[in-house]
Design an enzyme around this catalytic site. Structure first.
Site, PDB file in Angstrom:
ATOM      1  CG  HIS A 275      39.076  39.764  36.085  1.00 16.75           C
ATOM      2  ND1 HIS A 275      38.575  40.027  37.327  1.00 16.75           N
ATOM      3  CD2 HIS A 275      40.260  39.128  36.293  1.00 16.75           C
ATOM      4  CE1 HIS A 275      39.403  39.564  38.252  1.00 16.75           C
ATOM      5  NE2 HIS A 275      40.432  39.011  37.643  1.00 16.75           N
TER       6      HIS A 275
ATOM      7  NE  ARG B 128      39.553  43.312  43.380  1.00 17.30           N
ATOM      8  CZ  ARG B 128      40.519  42.607  42.805  1.00 17.30           C
ATOM      9  NH1 ARG B 128      40.256  41.850  41.751  1.00 17.30           N
ATOM     10  NH2 ARG B 128      41.769  42.642  43.272  1.00 17.30           N
TER      11      ARG B 128
ATOM     12  CB  CYS C  80      43.464  37.581  35.649  1.00 20.47           C
ATOM     13  SG  CYS C  80      43.486  38.816  36.951  1.00 20.47           S
TER      14      CYS C  80
ATOM     15  CD  GLN D 192      41.541  44.000  37.474  1.00 25.70           C
ATOM     16  OE1 GLN D 192      42.139  44.979  37.047  1.00 25.70           O
ATOM     17  NE2 GLN D 192      42.150  43.086  38.211  1.00 25.70           N
TER      18      GLN D 192
END
Length: 338
Positions: free
Chosen positions: A276, A269, A138, A165
Site C-alpha cells: 500500500h 485500489r 493496514c 492500496q
C-alpha cells in the site's frame, strides 16, 4: 513445566501466511510455548511445518477445543470473529484473543495493537486485564508508523490521506485475479504490441478486453489491472466508505487522543500486488522547519526510512516494487506547500 497453549486460526490466507513467515524468520517457534493449528475445512490434517511438532489440525469452530488455549491468534477474518468470539467469551474463556480482522477494533474493551506507536497502552492494558488485542487497518497502521514522530510531538492539527492500496488488502483471491487480469491484457494481439503498430489500435484492443464479458473480475467486480477502483469496503455516513472512516476512528483510538485529530481522504485500489501507498497533506499547528520535521520522522522507530526528495531516490526507493516484501516504511516527497 506447563507451557502456554497458543492456537493459530487462519494461518493459510494472505495475512496468516505473512504472519507465519515472519514468525519463522524471527525464530518465534522456539519451543517456549505449544502451538496448535486450527482449520475451518481440514480437521485432522497436517499443519504447517514450523520446526517443532504440533498436533493434527483442530476444528476452528469447536468452542471446547478453542477454550483449551491460553491465547487464540486469528487471521481468519471478521465473519469468523463475529461468530466465534462471543461464544468463546460466553463459555467463560478468559484467554487472550489476538485478531487481524476489524470486527472488534472499535470495541471499548479492545486495544488496537501498533506497538511502535502505542506500546505503553498495550502494556497498561495487559496490567488492567484487557484480553482482546486487535491489529489495525493496514493503511492507518502504515501512516502512523511513517509519521509517528509528528503525532508524538503533538504537531498535527489535521490530515488528508489519499491512498493507493494494493490488491493484497482484498485477499489472496483478489491478488490472483489481478494477475489473471494482467495476463488477459498481455494476451491482446501481439501484432498490436509491435513498436511500429498504431498505438491507438493497441489502446482500443486493451480497453475492449477490459470491458469484455470474459475479463476476470468476479472478486473485484471491476477491472483493476490497467485501471483503478475508487471504492473500498461498504458505504458509511457522509459519503465516506468504511475504509476511509477507519482513518479517523482507528488512528485516534491507537493514539488515545483526548481531542480527536480530523483525518479524512479517499481510498483507491490500484494494480499493486502487496504494498500500500498513500499521499498525505498535513496541517501542522505551527510553522516547523523542514529539518525538524525530517528528524522527527526518522527518529521515531527503526522501520521508517526517509527518502530524499529527488527523482533518482524516489524511483529507486519509493514504490511498491522497491518496498514489497521488506519491513521498511519509506517516507518521501516531503515538502511544504507553496
Amino acid at each position: 513445566v506447563i507451557m502456554l497453549k497458543v492456537g493459530f486460526v487462519g494461518w493459510r490466507g494472505m495475512v496468516g501466511s505473512v504472519l507465519i513467515e515472519r514468525m519463522l524468520a524471527e525464530k518465534d517457534f522456539d519451543g517456549s510455548y505449544s502451538p496448535y493449528f486450527f482449520t475451518t475445512s481440514n480437521v485432522g490434517g497436517k499443519g504447517p511445518d514450523v520446526g517443532i511438532e504440533a498436533p493434527p489440525l483442530m476444528d476452528a469452530f469447536n468452542i471446547k477445543e478453542l477454550a483449551g488455549m491460553d491465547i487464540v491468534l486469528t487471521c481468519q477474518g471478521g465473519d469468523y470473529t463475529n461468530e466465534v468470539h462471543p461464544k468463546l467469551r460466553a463459555d467463560g474463556w478468559s484467554g487472550f484473543w489476538i485478531d487481524a480482522a476489524s470486527a472488534l477494533r472499535m470495541k471499548e474493551n479492545a486495544i488496537i495493537v501498533l506497538d511502535p506507536v502505542n506500546r505503553s497502552k498495550i502494556d497498561q492494558g495487559i496490567k488492567d486485564g484487557v484480553k482482546d488485542y486487535i491489529g489495525g487497518n493496514c493503511t492507518v497502521s502504515l501512516m502512523l508508523m511513517g509519521l509517528g514522530g509528528l503525532f508524538d510531538k503533538g504537531w498535527v492539527e489535521w490530515m488528508s490521506s489519499m491512498t493507493y492500496q494494493a490488491a493484497s488488502g482484498a485477499g489472496a483471491k483478489n491478488m490472483r485475479e489481478l494477475v489473471r487480469q494482467m495476463g488477459a491484457i498481455a494476451a491482446v494481439d501481439s501484432a498490436l504490441q509491435d513498436d511500429r503498430a498504431n498505438i491507438l489500435d493497441l489502446d482500443r484492443a486493451v480497453t475492449q478486453t477490459m470491458r469484455g464479458g470474459e475479463f476476470p473480475q468476479d472478486n473485484f467486480g471491476a477491472p483493476l489491472a490497467g485501471s483503478l477502483i475508487a471504492w473500498i469496503d461498504k458505504a458509511v455516513e457522509d459519503g465516506q466508505t468504511k475504509e476511509e472512516w477507519k482513518a479517523v476512528a482507528e488512528a485516534n483510538k491507537i493514539l488515545d487522543n483526548p481531542t480527536k485529530i480530523p483525518i479524512d481522504g479517499v481510498c483507491v485500489r490500484i494494480g499493486s500486488m502487496r504494498c500500500h501507498s498513500q499521499a498525505l497533506t498535513i496541517k501542522l499547528k505551527s510553522d516547523i522547519p523542514i529539518e525538524e520535521i525530517e528528524a522527527a520522522i526518522k527518529g521515531h522507530n527503526e522501520w521508517v526510512e526517509l527518502v530524499p526528495n529527488t527523482k533518482e531516490d524516489t524511483l529507486k526507493s519509493l514504490s511498491p516494487a522497491a518496498v514489497n516484501g521488506s519491513l521498511k516504511v519509506p517516507v518521501g516527497r516531503l515538502r511544504k506547500m507553496n
